[in-house]
Design an enzyme around this catalytic site. Structure first.
Site, PDB file in Angstrom:
ATOM      1  N   ARG A 107      48.706  30.182  50.474  1.00  0.00           N
ATOM      2  CA  ARG A 107      48.599  31.627  50.679  1.00  0.00           C
ATOM      3  C   ARG A 107      48.568  31.840  52.187  1.00  0.00           C
ATOM      4  O   ARG A 107      47.593  31.485  52.852  1.00  0.00           O
ATOM      5  CB  ARG A 107      47.328  32.160  50.017  1.00  0.00           C
ATOM      6  CG  ARG A 107      47.110  33.669  50.152  1.00  0.00           C
ATOM      7  CD  ARG A 107      45.819  34.057  49.447  1.00  0.00           C
ATOM      8  NE  ARG A 107      45.447  35.429  49.671  1.00  0.00           N
ATOM      9  CZ  ARG A 107      45.742  36.444  48.863  1.00  0.00           C
ATOM     10  NH1 ARG A 107      46.448  36.212  47.771  1.00  0.00           N
ATOM     11  NH2 ARG A 107      45.337  37.678  49.129  1.00  0.00           N
ATOM     12  N   HIS A 134      54.916  38.205  46.762  1.00  0.00           N
ATOM     13  CA  HIS A 134      53.718  37.778  46.009  1.00  0.00           C
ATOM     14  C   HIS A 134      54.116  37.535  44.544  1.00  0.00           C
ATOM     15  O   HIS A 134      53.730  38.278  43.651  1.00  0.00           O
ATOM     16  CB  HIS A 134      52.652  38.865  46.106  1.00  0.00           C
ATOM     17  CG  HIS A 134      51.275  38.429  45.703  1.00  0.00           C
ATOM     18  ND1 HIS A 134      50.991  37.139  45.287  1.00  0.00           N
ATOM     19  CD2 HIS A 134      50.097  39.113  45.629  1.00  0.00           C
ATOM     20  CE1 HIS A 134      49.692  37.060  44.994  1.00  0.00           C
ATOM     21  NE2 HIS A 134      49.136  38.241  45.186  1.00  0.00           N
ATOM     22  N   GLN A 137      51.539  37.232  41.368  1.00  0.00           N
ATOM     23  CA  GLN A 137      50.979  38.497  40.909  1.00  0.00           C
ATOM     24  C   GLN A 137      51.906  39.179  39.914  1.00  0.00           C
ATOM     25  O   GLN A 137      51.472  39.703  38.888  1.00  0.00           O
ATOM     26  CB  GLN A 137      50.727  39.419  42.098  1.00  0.00           C
ATOM     27  CG  GLN A 137      50.181  40.788  41.718  1.00  0.00           C
ATOM     28  CD  GLN A 137      48.804  40.703  41.097  1.00  0.00           C
ATOM     29  OE1 GLN A 137      47.889  40.159  41.688  1.00  0.00           O
ATOM     30  NE2 GLN A 137      48.661  41.229  39.882  1.00  0.00           N
ATOM     31  N   ASP A 225      49.352  49.956  45.282  1.00  0.00           N
ATOM     32  CA  ASP A 225      48.578  48.918  45.969  1.00  0.00           C
ATOM     33  C   ASP A 225      47.854  49.577  47.125  1.00  0.00           C
ATOM     34  O   ASP A 225      48.152  50.723  47.497  1.00  0.00           O
ATOM     35  CB  ASP A 225      49.515  47.799  46.458  1.00  0.00           C
ATOM     36  CG  ASP A 225      48.770  46.518  46.828  1.00  0.00           C
ATOM     37  OD1 ASP A 225      47.529  46.471  46.689  1.00  0.00           O
ATOM     38  OD2 ASP A 225      49.431  45.562  47.268  1.00  0.00           O
ATOM     39  N   CYS A 266      47.081  45.596  41.788  1.00  0.00           N
ATOM     40  CA  CYS A 266      46.781  44.157  41.858  1.00  0.00           C
ATOM     41  C   CYS A 266      45.366  43.871  42.360  1.00  0.00           C
ATOM     42  O   CYS A 266      44.901  42.737  42.256  1.00  0.00           O
ATOM     43  CB  CYS A 266      47.817  43.444  42.719  1.00  0.00           C
ATOM     44  SG  CYS A 266      47.774  43.865  44.475  1.00  0.00           S
ATOM     45  N   ARG A 294      46.211  36.710  35.902  1.00  0.00           N
ATOM     46  CA  ARG A 294      46.552  35.803  36.994  1.00  0.00           C
ATOM     47  C   ARG A 294      46.230  34.371  36.591  1.00  0.00           C
ATOM     48  O   ARG A 294      46.996  33.443  36.883  1.00  0.00           O
ATOM     49  CB  ARG A 294      45.762  36.180  38.266  1.00  0.00           C
ATOM     50  CG  ARG A 294      46.227  37.439  38.969  1.00  0.00           C
ATOM     51  CD  ARG A 294      47.552  37.249  39.691  1.00  0.00           C
ATOM     52  NE  ARG A 294      47.481  36.217  40.702  1.00  0.00           N
ATOM     53  CZ  ARG A 294      47.022  36.411  41.945  1.00  0.00           C
ATOM     54  NH1 ARG A 294      46.610  37.603  42.329  1.00  0.00           N
ATOM     55  NH2 ARG A 294      47.007  35.415  42.815  1.00  0.00           N
TER      56      ARG A 294
END
Length: 308
Positions: A107, A134, A137, A225, A266, A294
């Site tokens: 990450r 991402h 996700q 988001d 998310c 997830r």
């Protein structure tokens, strides 16, 4: 050996197989106590390196727990511990880690760091997030959508706000899974044209509609988001709020979506900024199912990378 770097780099049938496996894994765990290892301990004897240049809650917990539930062990490393690209090159770090571990999840900030790690590692590499995309996700998001609303192919997905890294992976997914994607947000924060053009070339509708009401009308899924990053200055935060205020997801906006539309975020969310608490906690919200998934989606990704 298979890397999981971006959704658009993996064949649609492979992506569908990962989601089918994620669903199977989730069903198999229903009724088991939290923390119980899977019956199929496919990662027994495996070591997974989890590298975090960016801090995380969901990514860290879900990957760490997923590895443990499948019988493996994790080595959690921060960017400061590794000093990626400072002193030792990323390429050499990848070569060294490959001698110790069976799988690397990273990450990070710069996409180039991920790509260099993948180019030089001799074990699979998973994109846990970059500033550009991402993918893990979105695999969880599609799993969640299909649990609640059936196959996503042909559906209308509307993203409102900032065309960020999560938005980019949603656009990748539109092309691979065959759903329409509408972005509504300010011109200054639009997703990269490259992503949109690629998805459009696969025959799906991907477009920008500036008016959020028009965009959300008839939506099967509404997604947003956070408007700000933890690294933004106060000036940048104020500027983004001014740009995005008209794209807040609230009850008034959701009324224009289909009656059975669902809402996703998310997380972490800044309540009453990009989304109101009434939507977050409302009947159309699936944000906590999304967070749980997830775990299941990433377990399936890891199994796919290791062909387990």
């Amino acid at each position: 050996m298979q890397n999981f770097l971006d959704i658009n780099k993996i064949a649609p049938d492979q992506l569908r197989g990962i989601l089918d496996e994620a669903s199977r894994i989730k069903i198999a765990r229903q009724g088991l106590p939290k923390g119980t290892k899977d019956i199929e301990k496919v990662l027994t004897g495996k070591m997974v390196a989890l590298i975090f240049e960016k801090p995380s809650t969901r990514t860290r917990v879900s990957f760490d727990l997923g590895v443990r539930q499948m019988g493996g062990e994790t080595m959690v490393l921060s960017g400061s511990e590794l000093q990626l690209g400072h002193g030792e090159t990323i390429a050499d770090t990848a070569r060294v880690l490959s001698r110790y571990v069976d799988l690397i999840m990273i990450r990070t900030f710069d996409e180039a760091t991920l790509l260099e790690m993948a180019d030089h590692a001799t074990v699979p590499v998973i994109n846990g997030l970059t500033n550009r995309t991402h993918p893990c996700q979105i695999m969880a998001d599609i799993l969640t959508f299909e649990e609640h609303s059936g196959p996503i192919r042909g559906k209308r997905v509307v993203w409102t706000g900032d065309g960020n890294n999560v938005c980019a992976s949603f656009i990748h997914a539109a092309g691979q899974f065959g759903f329409d994607f509408i972005f509504t947000g300010p011109q200054t924060l639009e997703p990269e044209p490259e992503f949109m053009n690629e998805a459009q070339s696969k025959g799906v509708r991907v477009e920008i509609i500036r008016d959020p009401v028009e965009a959300v009308t008839g939506a099967d899924l509404v997604v947003t988001d956070t408007w700000i990053s933890m690294h933004d200055s106060q000036t940048a935060r104020e500027r983004r709020h001014n740009q995005l205020r008209g794209y807040q997801v609230n009850d008034s906006l959701m009324k224009h979506a289909k009656p059975d539309a669902i809402f996703m975020h998310c997380l972490p969310a800044h309540r009453n900024e990009e989304v109101t608490s009434s939507v977050m906690d409302g009947l159309q919200s699936v944000v906590f199912d999304e967070a749980e998934n997830r775990l299941h989606a990433q377990k399936a990704v890891m199994r796919w990378c290791l062909s387990q």
